[in-house]
Scaffold this motif. Sequence first.
Motif, mmCIF file in Angstrom:
data_model
loop_
_atom_site.group_PDB
_atom_site.id
_atom_site.type_symbol
_atom_site.label_atom_id
_atom_site.label_comp_id
_atom_site.label_asym_id
_atom_site.label_seq_id
_atom_site.Cartn_x
_atom_site.Cartn_y
_atom_site.Cartn_z
ATOM 1 N N PHE A 36 72.302 -8.067 6.692
ATOM 2 C CA PHE A 36 71.232 -8.616 5.862
ATOM 3 C C PHE A 36 70.045 -7.656 5.823
ATOM 4 C CE2 PHE A 36 67.993 -11.818 4.711
ATOM 5 C CZ PHE A 36 68.664 -12.495 3.708
ATOM 6 N N LYS A 37 69.685 -7.108 6.956
ATOM 7 C CA LYS A 37 68.577 -6.138 7.014
ATOM 8 C C LYS A 37 68.920 -4.887 6.220
ATOM 9 C CE LYS A 37 66.726 -7.581 11.518
ATOM 10 N NZ LYS A 37 66.568 -7.211 12.939
ATOM 11 N N LEU A 38 70.167 -4.454 6.295
ATOM 12 C CA LEU A 38 70.587 -3.260 5.566
ATOM 13 C C LEU A 38 70.446 -3.465 4.066
ATOM 14 C CD1 LEU A 38 71.826 -0.438 5.559
ATOM 15 C CD2 LEU A 38 74.091 -1.528 5.569
ATOM 16 N N ILE A 39 70.813 -4.656 3.571
ATOM 17 C CA ILE A 39 70.670 -4.956 2.149
ATOM 18 C C ILE A 39 69.217 -4.826 1.726
ATOM 19 C CG2 ILE A 39 70.809 -6.802 0.429
ATOM 20 C CD1 ILE A 39 73.340 -7.777 1.871
ATOM 21 N N TYR A 40 68.319 -5.408 2.514
ATOM 22 C CA TYR A 40 66.904 -5.347 2.158
ATOM 23 C C TYR A 40 66.341 -3.942 2.293
ATOM 24 C CZ TYR A 40 65.586 -10.029 0.911
ATOM 25 O OH TYR A 40 65.433 -11.183 0.216
ATOM 26 N N PHE A 53 67.032 -2.002 -0.767
ATOM 27 C CA PHE A 53 66.267 -2.435 -1.932
ATOM 28 C C PHE A 53 64.809 -2.009 -1.855
ATOM 29 C CE2 PHE A 53 64.354 -5.668 -4.780
ATOM 30 C CZ PHE A 53 65.124 -5.417 -5.904
ATOM 31 N N PHE A 54 64.291 -1.818 -0.637
ATOM 32 C CA PHE A 54 62.902 -1.404 -0.444
ATOM 33 C C PHE A 54 62.872 -0.127 0.398
ATOM 34 C CE2 PHE A 54 62.833 -5.976 -1.079
ATOM 35 C CZ PHE A 54 61.880 -6.106 -2.076
ATOM 36 N N PRO A 55 63.361 0.986 -0.147
ATOM 37 C CA PRO A 55 63.515 2.208 0.653
ATOM 38 C C PRO A 55 62.199 2.828 1.105
ATOM 39 C CG PRO A 55 63.914 2.670 -1.671
ATOM 40 C CD PRO A 55 63.805 1.185 -1.542
ATOM 41 N N GLN A 56 61.093 2.501 0.425
ATOM 42 C CA GLN A 56 59.812 3.099 0.803
ATOM 43 C C GLN A 56 59.040 2.258 1.819
ATOM 44 O OE1 GLN A 56 58.160 3.626 -3.224
ATOM 45 N NE2 GLN A 56 58.374 5.827 -2.925
ATOM 46 N N GLY A 57 59.572 1.131 2.161
ATOM 47 C CA GLY A 57 58.903 0.266 3.124
ATOM 48 C C GLY A 57 59.844 -0.080 4.266
ATOM 49 N N ASP A 58 59.359 -0.928 5.158
ATOM 50 C CA ASP A 58 60.156 -1.392 6.284
ATOM 51 C C ASP A 58 60.413 -2.886 6.100
ATOM 52 O OD1 ASP A 58 61.352 -2.082 8.629
ATOM 53 O OD2 ASP A 58 59.751 -1.384 9.945
ATOM 54 N N ALA A 59 61.619 -3.214 5.659
ATOM 55 C CA ALA A 59 61.961 -4.608 5.353
ATOM 56 C C ALA A 59 62.574 -5.340 6.538
ATOM 57 C CB ALA A 59 62.934 -4.647 4.175
ATOM 58 N N TYR A 69 60.767 -8.811 7.647
ATOM 59 C CA TYR A 69 60.882 -9.829 6.607
ATOM 60 C C TYR A 69 62.327 -10.310 6.499
ATOM 61 C CZ TYR A 69 60.755 -12.146 2.088
ATOM 62 O OH TYR A 69 60.883 -13.077 1.086
ATOM 63 N N ALA A 70 63.273 -9.386 6.528
ATOM 64 C CA ALA A 70 64.682 -9.759 6.446
ATOM 65 C C ALA A 70 65.082 -10.640 7.626
ATOM 66 C CB ALA A 70 65.557 -8.506 6.396
ATOM 67 N N HIS A 71 64.507 -10.379 8.791
ATOM 68 C CA HIS A 71 64.786 -11.205 9.976
ATOM 69 C C HIS A 71 64.331 -12.640 9.742
ATOM 70 C CE1 HIS A 71 64.813 -12.643 14.118
ATOM 71 N NE2 HIS A 71 63.533 -12.941 13.987
ATOM 72 N N LYS A 96 52.366 -9.851 7.486
ATOM 73 C CA LYS A 96 52.529 -8.449 7.882
ATOM 74 C C LYS A 96 53.912 -7.935 7.486
ATOM 75 C CE LYS A 96 49.220 -7.989 11.688
ATOM 76 N NZ LYS A 96 49.054 -7.748 13.146
ATOM 77 N N SER A 97 54.914 -8.797 7.614
ATOM 78 C CA SER A 97 56.269 -8.354 7.257
ATOM 79 C C SER A 97 56.370 -8.064 5.763
ATOM 80 C CB SER A 97 57.295 -9.412 7.672
ATOM 81 O OG SER A 97 57.274 -10.544 6.821
ATOM 82 N N ILE A 98 55.653 -8.857 4.947
ATOM 83 C CA ILE A 98 55.659 -8.607 3.501
ATOM 84 C C ILE A 98 54.917 -7.314 3.184
ATOM 85 C CG2 ILE A 98 54.829 -9.470 1.276
ATOM 86 C CD1 ILE A 98 55.339 -12.301 2.347
ATOM 87 N N TYR A 99 53.771 -7.099 3.833
ATOM 88 C CA TYR A 99 53.039 -5.853 3.608
ATOM 89 C C TYR A 99 53.833 -4.649 4.073
ATOM 90 C CZ TYR A 99 48.803 -8.425 2.418
ATOM 91 O OH TYR A 99 47.879 -9.233 1.812
ATOM 92 N N ASP A 100 54.514 -4.777 5.214
ATOM 93 C CA ASP A 100 55.338 -3.666 5.691
ATOM 94 C C ASP A 100 56.426 -3.322 4.684
ATOM 95 O OD1 ASP A 100 53.929 -3.423 8.020
ATOM 96 O OD2 ASP A 100 55.336 -4.585 9.233
ATOM 97 N N MET A 101 56.947 -4.335 4.023
ATOM 98 C CA MET A 101 58.046 -4.125 3.085
ATOM 99 C C MET A 101 57.568 -3.582 1.748
ATOM 100 S SD MET A 101 61.004 -6.825 1.977
ATOM 101 C CE MET A 101 59.804 -8.080 1.548
#
Length: 230
Positions: free
Chosen positions: A88-92, A95-101, A104-106, A166-171
Amino acid sequence: MGIQGMELFAVAVVIVLFIAVLKQFGILEPMSMEDGGDLDFELSTVRHQPEGLEQLRSLTKFTKKELQSLYRGFKTECPSGLVDEETFKLIYSQFFPQGDATTYAHFLFNAFDLDRNGAIRFEDFVMGLSVLLRGTVREKLNWAFNLYDINKDGYITKEEMLAIMKSIYDMMGRYTYPLVRDDASIEHVERFFQKMDRNRDGVVTMDEFLETCQKDENIMNSMQLFENVI
């Protein structure tokens, strides 16, 4: 969705990002005329076999053809019939390669992992998706509350809401324009609690969450945006 609207809370963000990821990976592509085969026939090809088609129809607001289409997309991405958290984390992350998802995925994974066994089954997937796409406003808000209530104790604390923000901003937030300040997530959490915490006891209950959201026109409008994506 603009960063400025996040202080209300991230209900629309939850739905937008999840739907966007599903469409990106072909899970919500329109079903072709050739896809009318029997879902039950397909079940023998995966290690985890979902509930029967009729039972899933009774548990969700999808038609038979919609369930068949969703199942084919799910099976393509998840041949085993199960999605673990790392997948699931890999999918996200793709999709958001410039951020850390990752974070949020967790959180989102936990919202879909209904039986807390560390894997999302097709049943979990379609029941959650049914709420997000076809559920009533109250059902969608209940789902969102469950996402923000990280420890599932029936309350949203500032710490939990800050972790979500924070997880959304990181992503995605760090790559918006203008750039988001480091303390923006804290400010948004404070505004969230000023709006939602009606009795000022430092936590937001389900009743407070529902009451406030249902009185907010912007939030109510956001609940209706994705009802016809499939």
